[in-house]
Write an enzyme that holds these catalytic residues in place. Structure first.
Site, PDB file in Angstrom:
ATOM      1  N   GLU A  40      -2.066   1.942   6.146  1.00  0.00           N
ATOM      2  CA  GLU A  40      -2.042   3.146   5.296  1.00  0.00           C
ATOM      3  C   GLU A  40      -2.905   4.256   5.906  1.00  0.00           C
ATOM      4  O   GLU A  40      -2.556   5.435   5.829  1.00  0.00           O
ATOM      5  CB  GLU A  40      -2.486   2.820   3.870  1.00  0.00           C
ATOM      6  CG  GLU A  40      -1.684   1.713   3.174  1.00  0.00           C
ATOM      7  CD  GLU A  40      -0.168   1.835   3.301  1.00  0.00           C
ATOM      8  OE1 GLU A  40       0.336   2.962   3.442  1.00  0.00           O
ATOM      9  OE2 GLU A  40       0.516   0.789   3.274  1.00  0.00           O
ATOM     10  N   TYR A  75      10.265  -0.626  10.398  1.00  0.00           N
ATOM     11  CA  TYR A  75       8.875  -1.017  10.661  1.00  0.00           C
ATOM     12  C   TYR A  75       8.729  -1.716  12.016  1.00  0.00           C
ATOM     13  O   TYR A  75       7.984  -1.277  12.878  1.00  0.00           O
ATOM     14  CB  TYR A  75       8.383  -1.971   9.567  1.00  0.00           C
ATOM     15  CG  TYR A  75       8.092  -1.305   8.249  1.00  0.00           C
ATOM     16  CD1 TYR A  75       9.118  -0.973   7.375  1.00  0.00           C
ATOM     17  CD2 TYR A  75       6.797  -1.015   7.863  1.00  0.00           C
ATOM     18  CE1 TYR A  75       8.857  -0.367   6.156  1.00  0.00           C
ATOM     19  CE2 TYR A  75       6.517  -0.415   6.641  1.00  0.00           C
ATOM     20  CZ  TYR A  75       7.553  -0.096   5.792  1.00  0.00           C
ATOM     21  OH  TYR A  75       7.291   0.505   4.592  1.00  0.00           O
ATOM     22  N   GLY A 127       0.835  -1.193   0.000  1.00  0.00           N
ATOM     23  CA  GLY A 127       0.000   0.000   0.000  1.00  0.00           C
ATOM     24  C   GLY A 127       0.865   1.236   0.000  1.00  0.00           C
ATOM     25  O   GLY A 127       2.059   1.176   0.310  1.00  0.00           O
TER      26      GLY A 127
HETATM   27  N1  BES Z   1       4.972   4.130   2.694  1.00  0.00           N
HETATM   28  C1  BES Z   1       5.076   2.723   2.593  1.00  0.00           C
HETATM   29  C2  BES Z   1       5.586   2.242   1.263  1.00  0.00           C
HETATM   30  C3  BES Z   1       6.947   2.756   0.865  1.00  0.00           C
HETATM   31  C4  BES Z   1       7.955   2.952   1.798  1.00  0.00           C
HETATM   32  C5  BES Z   1       7.224   3.026  -0.451  1.00  0.00           C
HETATM   33  C6  BES Z   1       9.194   3.457   1.391  1.00  0.00           C
HETATM   34  C7  BES Z   1       8.455   3.497  -0.846  1.00  0.00           C
HETATM   35  C8  BES Z   1       9.460   3.718   0.077  1.00  0.00           C
HETATM   36  C9  BES Z   1       3.756   2.038   2.920  1.00  0.00           C
HETATM   37  O1  BES Z   1       3.015   2.683   3.896  1.00  0.00           O
HETATM   38  C10 BES Z   1       4.056   0.690   3.461  1.00  0.00           C
HETATM   39  O2  BES Z   1       4.668   0.631   4.493  1.00  0.00           O
HETATM   40  N2  BES Z   1       3.637  -0.351   2.794  1.00  0.00           N
HETATM   41  C11 BES Z   1       3.810  -1.706   3.260  1.00  0.00           C
HETATM   42  C12 BES Z   1       2.546  -2.118   3.963  1.00  0.00           C
HETATM   43  C13 BES Z   1       2.681  -3.018   5.107  1.00  0.00           C
HETATM   44  C14 BES Z   1       3.727  -2.668   6.103  1.00  0.00           C
HETATM   45  C15 BES Z   1       1.330  -3.192   5.785  1.00  0.00           C
HETATM   46  C16 BES Z   1       4.061  -2.581   2.043  1.00  0.00           C
HETATM   47  O3  BES Z   1       3.966  -2.060   0.933  1.00  0.00           O
HETATM   48  O4  BES Z   1       4.336  -3.747   2.194  1.00  0.00           O
HETATM   49 ZN    ZN Z   2       3.965   2.406   5.793  1.00  0.00          ZN
END
Ligand code: BES
Ligand code: ZN
Length: 621
Positions: free
Chosen positions: A314, A401, A287
């Site tokens: 998100e 994370y 996302g």
């Molecule tokens: N903001 C991020 C995606 C991102 C981070 C894109 C850094 C480019 C550079 C997004 O909120 C995210 O963390 N996505 C995760 C979701 C998951 C942790 C629930 C993903 O894409 O896996």
């Molecule tokens: Zn994120």
């Protein structure tokens, strides 16, 4: 914006068809170290650009955007303004409506080129006419056969530093601006942005957008395709291709409850509407928190709502990240660690503690295996990162994370939930629409929370958590009772005991993920075959199938190859591609050959972000 400077899209066409009047300068950039530290050429400390109007024309045929970016100069203390650009042609530049000569400097594979525009202290606006390149990394142009409904689709992914491939901008999270846009596109498509989205085109056939809250460039987003909408209620709904919409509506039925839970936890939602757009399956992420319009992978459409934690994540970014933003990519954990913590609080509020405990343990298992792959003193396992000279994408790991989240869990346990929630509510209110660094956050944490009690100050162990690699000694691994139950009946399931199998009837995706992760590798392929026949893992949702396929490869279960090929051909999410391709790459020559063959066929459907990671794995230049 005064009418004098508003140029019609007709003019864009004219300009673009003429050749540029300025040759890129070969001059060596003297500020390499600033560039490496900031990942940006822009002189945002000398000039403030606080509002953008974009004129865009989407051309599916040539896979290019033609545009004019009109920036308002709020304040300027320099003789030039420098913007970031990459993979784009700059056609013409005006300052206050007067054509000027510009210079382009550098040609960095990750950071792109600086666009230097001469200005005066009293200058009020910049206009840049440009054309994007078909290879612009933020722009994913999907062919009809690559979408669910067979119609072309375009979407952007600007985070971390790809906005500069479709909008000339100061591409750093430290800079915030409001924006509006006028977008022209073929009549068969609907256009959406991370902004207030119009229900239809205006009289000129343009889509008009506005985003009145200031955002950083990485939250600029655009999508166009055959897209329909369903509203759950006034402020939230879901967008998807028509053939996906019904499934999407059912999957996200708890969206209004999630938004209410989030507001209850950390204060009002500041962005007006909250909608989710399901993208084609090539989307490299799960996302993306584009304001007002989360972009989501269709791989969470499991049919039973079991993967909606991603939407909670998100949504949570509407506070942590979009409202209070990491000032530099070294502070990335302030965005993601907070968001994972917040995501799990939303999940606990809506689905109960047993459910969120399972998510917590799965996250911990991910973190553990990430740490096992790193050297014990790897600096990238610190929360505060040093991404000097590197692609900020390198900072995207379970450290920001999961270690980030566990630090906040540790603080919550130390001070008590009530105190910690009050602190977080104040934090989001105090720094709304501002940026935050690790150092400033730690100062605020001390002065607003920890200083109230000497035992808290002593127990926080900030240095270990934030500035040291790995996990601190005081780390307490999470436990899930549901998973303890799973563990206790695994042997009975493996021996085909019908009583044990009856107990699995109530299991969710998370129970199964824990079950599969717990199996030894390699497994006897006869046992794998039995399990698959009984529980259908190879046909299950993407989270389960991906894990199952990794185990199949590690166990050299060759009969799974067609299913794996089909999966890799249809899914572009990097989180699924990387472990599965890596398992094949690390296996025997049969799987190594299959991996390369499958990659060759599937690569054209993947996003540049996923291709970048996989090329590294396969050592392709
Ligand atoms: N903001 C991020 C995606 C991102 C981070 C894109 C850094 C480019 C550079 C997004 O909120 C995210 O963390 N996505 C995760 C979701 C998951 C942790 C629930 C993903 O894409 O896996
Ligand atoms: Zn994120």
């Amino acid at each position: 914006m005064s009418g004098k400077f508003i140029l019609s899209l007709f003019v864009i066409n004219l300009i673009v068809s003429c050749s540029s009047n300025s040759t890129p300068s070969e001059k060596k950039d003297s500020s390499d170290s600033l560039l490496n530290a900031r990942h940006s050429y822009s002189n945002y400390d000398e000039a403030r650009l606080d509002s953008l109007h974009l004129y865009l024309k989407i051309d599916f045929k040539s896979q290019m955007l033609r545009g004019i970016a009109h920036w308002r100069i709020a304040d300027c203390r320099s003789e030039s303004i420098v913007l970031d650009t990459r993979s784009m042609e700059i056609n013409q530049v005006w300052v206050d409506g007067v054509k000027v000569n510009f210079e382009q400097s550098g040609d960095h594979p990750i950071f792109g080129k600086g666009l230097r525009i001469p200005v005066r202290k009293e200058s009020k606006s910049l206009e840049i006419a440009y054309t994007t390149h078909p290879d612009a990394e933020a722009l994913q142009w999907m062919k009809p056969e690559q979408t669910a409904g067979g119609k072309p689709f375009l979407y952007t992914q600007s985070q971390a530093i790809l906005a500069r491939t479709w909008v000339p901008c100061m591409d750093v999270p430290a800079v915030r601006f409001t924006y509006s846009a006028s977008v022209e596109c073929d009549s068969q498509y609907r256009v959406l942005m991370s902004a207030e989205n119009p229900k239809q085109r205006d009289k000129e056939g343009l889509f008009q957008f506005s985003m009145n809250q200031p955002i950083p460039s990485y939250l600029l987003a655009l999508a166009a395709g055959d897209i329909q909408y369903h509203a759950y209620e006034e402020r939230c709904g879901v967008f998807a291709e028509p053939v996906v919409l019904n499934k999407a509506i059912k999957e996200l039925k708890d969206l209004p409850a999630m938004i209410n839970a989030a507001e209850e936890l950390y204060g009002p939602y500041h962005w007006g509407k909250y909608d989710v757009l399901f993208l084609p399956s090539s989307f490299p992420f799960g996302g993306m928190e584009n304001p007002r319009l989360t972009f989501a992978t269709p791989t969470i459409l499991a049919g039973d709502g079991s993967l909606v934690a991603l939407v909670a994540h998100e949504l949570a970014h509407s506070w942590s990240g979009n409202l209070v933003t990491n000032r530099t990519w070294n502070d990335f954990w302030l965005n993601e660690g907070f968001t994972v913590y917040f995501e799990q609080r939303i999940m606990e509020a809506v689905y109960g503690k047993e459910y969120s405990d399972m998510l917590e343990v799965l996250g911990y298992e991910d973190l553990k295996s990430t740490l096992e792959e790193m050297k014990p003193d790897d600096p990238d396992s610190k929360l505060y990162l040093d991404l000097y000279g590197r692609d900020p994408d390198d900072g995207v790991s379970d450290i920001a994370y999961e270690k980030g989240r566990f630090f906040l869990v540790h603080l919550e346990n130390l001070v008590g939930r009530e105190n910690f929630d009050a602190f977080l509510r104040e934090y989001f209110a105090a720094y709304a629409f501002q940026t935050m660094t690790t150092v400033e956050f730690i100062d605020y944490l001390r002065s607003d929370l920890l200083n109230k009690n000497p035992a808290w100050l002593e127990g926080a162990h900030i240095d270990e958590w934030v500035y040291q690699p790995g996990l601190p000694n005081d780390f307490v691994p999470p436990v899930s009772e549901a998973f303890q139950d799973v563990d206790s009946i695994v042997p009975a399931i493996l021996s085909d005991d019908p009583n044990a199998i009856a107990l699995t009837k109530t299991w969710t995706t998370h129970h199964w993920l824990h079950f599969i992760r717990g199996l030894n590798t390699p497994m006897d392929t006869n046992v794998l075959r039995q399990l698959d026949r009984r529980f259908g893992f190879s046909q299950a949702n993407a989270e389960i199938a991906d894990r199952w396929f990794v185990l199949a490869v590690q166990s050299n279960w060759v009969a799974m190859e067609p299913f794996i090929r089909n999966f890799l051909n249809n899914v572009g999410r990097r989180k699924f591609l990387t472990p599965l391709y890596r398992a094949m790459h690390d296996a025997n020559p049969y799987w190594q050959t299959q991996a390369r063959l499958i990659y060759e066929v599937s690569r054209p459907g993947y996003h540049a972000v996923s291709i970048g990671t996989l090329n590294e794995l396969f050592e392709i230049e």
